[in-house]
Design a protein around this motif. Structure first.
Motif, PDB file in Angstrom:
ATOM      1  N   VAL A 141      51.235 119.795  55.182  1.00 30.37           N
ATOM      2  CA  VAL A 141      50.392 119.077  54.226  1.00 30.37           C
ATOM      3  C   VAL A 141      49.007 118.954  54.838  1.00 30.37           C
ATOM      4  O   VAL A 141      48.866 118.692  56.039  1.00 30.37           O
ATOM      5  N   VAL A 142      47.986 119.186  54.014  1.00 33.09           N
ATOM      6  CA  VAL A 142      46.594 119.101  54.456  1.00 33.09           C
ATOM      7  C   VAL A 142      45.908 118.022  53.631  1.00 33.09           C
ATOM      8  O   VAL A 142      45.916 118.079  52.397  1.00 33.09           O
ATOM      9  N   VAL A 143      45.315 117.046  54.322  1.00 30.21           N
ATOM     10  CA  VAL A 143      44.656 115.924  53.655  1.00 30.21           C
ATOM     11  C   VAL A 143      43.178 115.942  54.018  1.00 30.21           C
ATOM     12  O   VAL A 143      42.831 115.805  55.202  1.00 30.21           O
ATOM     13  N   PRO A 144      42.282 116.132  53.057  1.00 24.47           N
ATOM     14  CA  PRO A 144      40.848 116.036  53.354  1.00 24.47           C
ATOM     15  C   PRO A 144      40.486 114.610  53.766  1.00 24.47           C
ATOM     16  O   PRO A 144      40.908 113.648  53.121  1.00 24.47           O
ATOM     17  N   LEU A 145      39.726 114.484  54.833  1.00 23.20           N
ATOM     18  CA  LEU A 145      39.324 113.169  55.342  1.00 23.20           C
ATOM     19  C   LEU A 145      37.916 112.863  54.846  1.00 23.20           C
ATOM     20  O   LEU A 145      36.941 113.486  55.276  1.00 23.20           O
ATOM     21  N   ASN A 146      37.836 111.923  53.929  1.00 25.02           N
ATOM     22  CA  ASN A 146      36.561 111.538  53.342  1.00 25.02           C
ATOM     23  C   ASN A 146      35.918 110.474  54.211  1.00 25.02           C
ATOM     24  O   ASN A 146      36.266 109.293  54.138  1.00 25.02           O
ATOM     25  N   GLN A 147      34.982 110.873  55.051  1.00 26.22           N
ATOM     26  CA  GLN A 147      34.372 109.936  55.993  1.00 26.22           C
ATOM     27  C   GLN A 147      33.508 108.895  55.288  1.00 26.22           C
ATOM     28  O   GLN A 147      33.328 107.788  55.792  1.00 26.22           O
ATOM     29  N   ALA A 148      32.985 109.252  54.101  1.00 24.98           N
ATOM     30  CA  ALA A 148      32.121 108.309  53.384  1.00 24.98           C
ATOM     31  C   ALA A 148      32.926 107.149  52.815  1.00 24.98           C
ATOM     32  O   ALA A 148      32.442 106.021  52.724  1.00 24.98           O
ATOM     33  N   ARG A 149      34.185 107.411  52.414  1.00 22.12           N
ATOM     34  CA  ARG A 149      35.004 106.380  51.783  1.00 22.12           C
ATOM     35  C   ARG A 149      35.989 105.719  52.734  1.00 22.12           C
ATOM     36  O   ARG A 149      36.726 104.823  52.348  1.00 22.12           O
ATOM     37  N   SER A 150      36.040 106.168  53.951  1.00 20.47           N
ATOM     38  CA  SER A 150      36.951 105.588  54.922  1.00 20.47           C
ATOM     39  C   SER A 150      36.358 104.312  55.498  1.00 20.47           C
ATOM     40  O   SER A 150      35.135 104.127  55.530  1.00 20.47           O
ATOM     41  N   SER A 151      37.247 103.449  55.983  1.00 18.57           N
ATOM     42  CA  SER A 151      36.788 102.228  56.636  1.00 18.57           C
ATOM     43  C   SER A 151      36.378 102.534  58.066  1.00 18.57           C
ATOM     44  O   SER A 151      36.715 103.577  58.624  1.00 18.57           O
ATOM     45  N   THR A 152      35.629 101.624  58.674  1.00 16.33           N
ATOM     46  CA  THR A 152      35.166 101.825  60.037  1.00 16.33           C
ATOM     47  C   THR A 152      35.656 100.697  60.929  1.00 16.33           C
ATOM     48  O   THR A 152      35.913  99.580  60.482  1.00 16.33           O
ATOM     49  N   ARG A 153      35.800 100.994  62.220  1.00 13.96           N
ATOM     50  CA  ARG A 153      36.161 100.007  63.225  1.00 13.96           C
ATOM     51  C   ARG A 153      35.098 100.007  64.307  1.00 13.96           C
ATOM     52  O   ARG A 153      34.234 100.889  64.363  1.00 13.96           O
ATOM     53  N   GLY A 154      35.187  99.020  65.184  1.00 21.91           N
ATOM     54  CA  GLY A 154      34.239  98.941  66.280  1.00 21.91           C
ATOM     55  C   GLY A 154      34.265 100.180  67.148  1.00 21.91           C
ATOM     56  O   GLY A 154      35.275 100.875  67.257  1.00 21.91           O
ATOM     57  N   GLY A 155      33.133 100.497  67.755  1.00 28.25           N
ATOM     58  CA  GLY A 155      33.041 101.667  68.611  1.00 28.25           C
ATOM     59  C   GLY A 155      32.747 102.945  67.869  1.00 28.25           C
ATOM     60  O   GLY A 155      32.869 104.033  68.434  1.00 28.25           O
ATOM     61  N   GLY A 156      32.378 102.843  66.586  1.00 26.25           N
ATOM     62  CA  GLY A 156      32.043 104.029  65.813  1.00 26.25           C
ATOM     63  C   GLY A 156      33.231 104.831  65.339  1.00 26.25           C
ATOM     64  O   GLY A 156      33.106 106.026  65.092  1.00 26.25           O
ATOM     65  N   TYR A 157      34.407 104.187  65.175  1.00 29.50           N
ATOM     66  CA  TYR A 157      35.600 104.882  64.723  1.00 29.50           C
ATOM     67  C   TYR A 157      35.706 104.843  63.196  1.00 29.50           C
ATOM     68  O   TYR A 157      35.378 103.839  62.561  1.00 29.50           O
ATOM     69  N   VAL A 158      36.185 105.936  62.634  1.00 32.91           N
ATOM     70  CA  VAL A 158      36.501 106.031  61.208  1.00 32.91           C
ATOM     71  C   VAL A 158      38.012 105.980  61.057  1.00 32.91           C
ATOM     72  O   VAL A 158      38.741 106.628  61.822  1.00 32.91           O
ATOM     73  N   VAL A 159      38.492 105.212  60.084  1.00 39.77           N
ATOM     74  CA  VAL A 159      39.928 105.038  59.878  1.00 39.77           C
ATOM     75  C   VAL A 159      40.262 105.335  58.423  1.00 39.77           C
ATOM     76  O   VAL A 159      39.599 104.832  57.514  1.00 39.77           O
ATOM     77  N   GLN A 160      41.287 106.170  58.219  1.00 37.83           N
ATOM     78  CA  GLN A 160      41.745 106.461  56.859  1.00 37.83           C
ATOM     79  C   GLN A 160      43.261 106.307  56.795  1.00 37.83           C
ATOM     80  O   GLN A 160      43.988 106.920  57.583  1.00 37.83           O
ATOM     81  N   PRO A 161      43.774 105.469  55.881  1.00 38.49           N
ATOM     82  CA  PRO A 161      45.229 105.268  55.794  1.00 38.49           C
ATOM     83  C   PRO A 161      45.920 106.434  55.089  1.00 38.49           C
ATOM     84  O   PRO A 161      45.386 107.017  54.141  1.00 38.49           O
ATOM     85  N   LEU A 162      47.132 106.744  55.549  1.00 35.52           N
ATOM     86  CA  LEU A 162      47.955 107.800  54.966  1.00 35.52           C
ATOM     87  C   LEU A 162      49.377 107.280  54.800  1.00 35.52           C
ATOM     88  O   LEU A 162      49.821 106.416  55.551  1.00 35.52           O
ATOM     89  N   VAL A 163      50.088 107.839  53.829  1.00 34.07           N
ATOM     90  CA  VAL A 163      51.474 107.426  53.559  1.00 34.07           C
ATOM     91  C   VAL A 163      52.342 108.685  53.541  1.00 34.07           C
ATOM     92  O   VAL A 163      52.066 109.628  52.792  1.00 34.07           O
ATOM     93  N   PHE A 164      53.409 108.685  54.358  1.00 34.62           N
ATOM     94  CA  PHE A 164      54.293 109.843  54.468  1.00 34.62           C
ATOM     95  C   PHE A 164      55.729 109.444  54.149  1.00 34.62           C
ATOM     96  O   PHE A 164      56.105 108.271  54.223  1.00 34.62           O
ATOM     97  N   LYS A 165      56.538 110.464  53.853  1.00 35.98           N
ATOM     98  CA  LYS A 165      57.984 110.289  53.753  1.00 35.98           C
ATOM     99  C   LYS A 165      58.654 111.649  53.954  1.00 35.98           C
ATOM    100  O   LYS A 165      57.998 112.695  53.906  1.00 35.98           O
ATOM    101  N   PHE A 166      59.980 111.618  54.193  1.00 38.80           N
ATOM    102  CA  PHE A 166      60.760 112.832  54.393  1.00 38.80           C
ATOM    103  C   PHE A 166      61.858 112.899  53.333  1.00 38.80           C
ATOM    104  O   PHE A 166      62.443 111.871  52.977  1.00 38.80           O
ATOM    105  N   VAL A 167      62.136 114.098  52.839  1.00 39.75           N
ATOM    106  CA  VAL A 167      63.100 114.250  51.745  1.00 39.75           C
ATOM    107  C   VAL A 167      64.362 114.991  52.186  1.00 39.75           C
ATOM    108  O   VAL A 167      65.111 115.505  51.358  1.00 39.75           O
TER     109      VAL A 167
END
Length: 330
Positions: A141-167
């Motif tokens: 699975v390939v997920v584009p990481l939208n840096q403009a819409r992602s949240s930020t943390r201290g130290g200049g980090y970008v954070v984007q939440p993802l949800v996975f499961k196995f079938v």
């Protein structure tokens, strides 16, 4: 001369993306890339910090955050995630026909239907084929990481939440040790960072976690049972050693024993039952019953389960031998 260098760089990128995966953690691109597990919901999954391994039930979602530093100049980034066998990186991790048959096939879900790994993010792209061995060719699975819409943390980090499961479950493909590989890629397919997480998809995460942790430190137990098989080393428990600076799982609470209340009695085995594991990955247990009638009823239950599995997978020779041994006990 610049065009020649560019052509050589592109060839190197193609070789990497089309090569067999390496089960190692790295941050070559300078993004300080990591994957962070959220705290588990009740009874769905557990994480063993001792084994650095995720235990989860089939069709249950779990949340992870992809975290990385912003580098200049800003470029489009993708996260590629795929499954891999710890001891056979060339073998594709495929769904079993039993679970595949209950999911209807439509014109738009053919690749997703074949993928054992699912991502609930709406921008997810499903790639690969059943014959794929290289990173770009296998199911992922390939997920584009939208840096403009992602949240930020201290130290200049970008954070984007993802949800996975196995079938599917590990039992669907012979209980082989399995890894989840996360690759941070740019638009050209260059792998800028990679993290590896051991996983086990099972019906009782707490029980299996306790058994595996006990097996790792069970030297005294093995000497009591007279088992002469050699101790497992670290490489058999986890496919890649994760240094603290690049652990794929951080900030996870260890108080997860209470998260699986339904398995609290199942997970704790009596000491005299002597649970151990063979080199082939099978489990051996000395079962103590109060009388013969209870023993026979237990064997009958195992025979029913084995017969049902044999019907679902008639070509599985070890499973047939196991069922025949149970029948001979009666």
């Amino acid at each position: 001369q610049q065009s020649v260098l560019r052509e050589m760089m592109l060839q190197d990128l193609q070789r990497e993306i089309n090569s067999l995966p390496k089960l190692e953690n790295h941050n070559r691109g300078g993004y300080d890339f990591s994957m962070i597990l959220d705290n588990p919901p009740k009874a769905h999954w557990m994480y063993s910090s001792q084994l650095r391994k995720l235990y989860i039930r089939m069709n249950k979602t779990f949340n992870m955050d992809v975290q990385f530093k912003v580098n200049m100049p800003i470029q489009p980034l993708n996260l590629r995630v795929f499954l891999c066998f710890a001891k056979d990186v060339s073998g594709p991790v495929l769904r079993c026909q039993n679970h595949l048959s209950v999911e209807p096939l439509t014109g738009s879900n053919s690749t997703m239907r074949e993928s054992l790994l699912r991502c609930e993010n709406p921008s997810t792209i499903y790639c690969g084929s059943a014959e794929g061995k290289g990173i770009a060719e296998r199911y992922s699975v390939v997920v584009p990481l939208n840096q403009a819409r992602s949240s930020t943390r201290g130290g200049g980090y970008v954070v984007q939440p993802l949800v996975f499961k196995f079938v599917c479950q590990n039992s669907c493909f012979g209980r082989k040790e399995t890894c989840m590989v996360f690759c941070l890629e740019n638009a050209s397919g260059e792998i800028l960072g990679q993290q590896v997480l051991d996983i086990k998809i099972c019906t009782c995460p707490k029980r299996d976690r306790m058994l595996d942790e006990r097996q790792k430190k069970g030297k005294k137990r093995k000497s009591r049972t007279g088992d002469d098989e050699p101790e497992e080393d670290e490489s058999e428990v986890k496919p890649a050693k994760m240094p603290k600076s690049s652990e794929p799982v951080r900030d996870i609470k260890e108080e997860t024993e209470s998260n699986d209340s339904n398995d609290s009695e199942v997970g704790i085995m009596p000491e005299d039952w002597q649970v151990s594991r063979t080199e082939e990955g099978e489990y051996r247990m000395v079962l103590v019953c109060p009388n013969k009638d209870w023993l026979l009823r237990g064997i009958e239950g195992m025979i029913k389960e084995a017969a049902a599995d044999v019907l679902r997978c008639q070509t599985n020779a070890p499973l047939r031998r196991y069922a025949n041994r149970l029948l001979s006990l009666k």
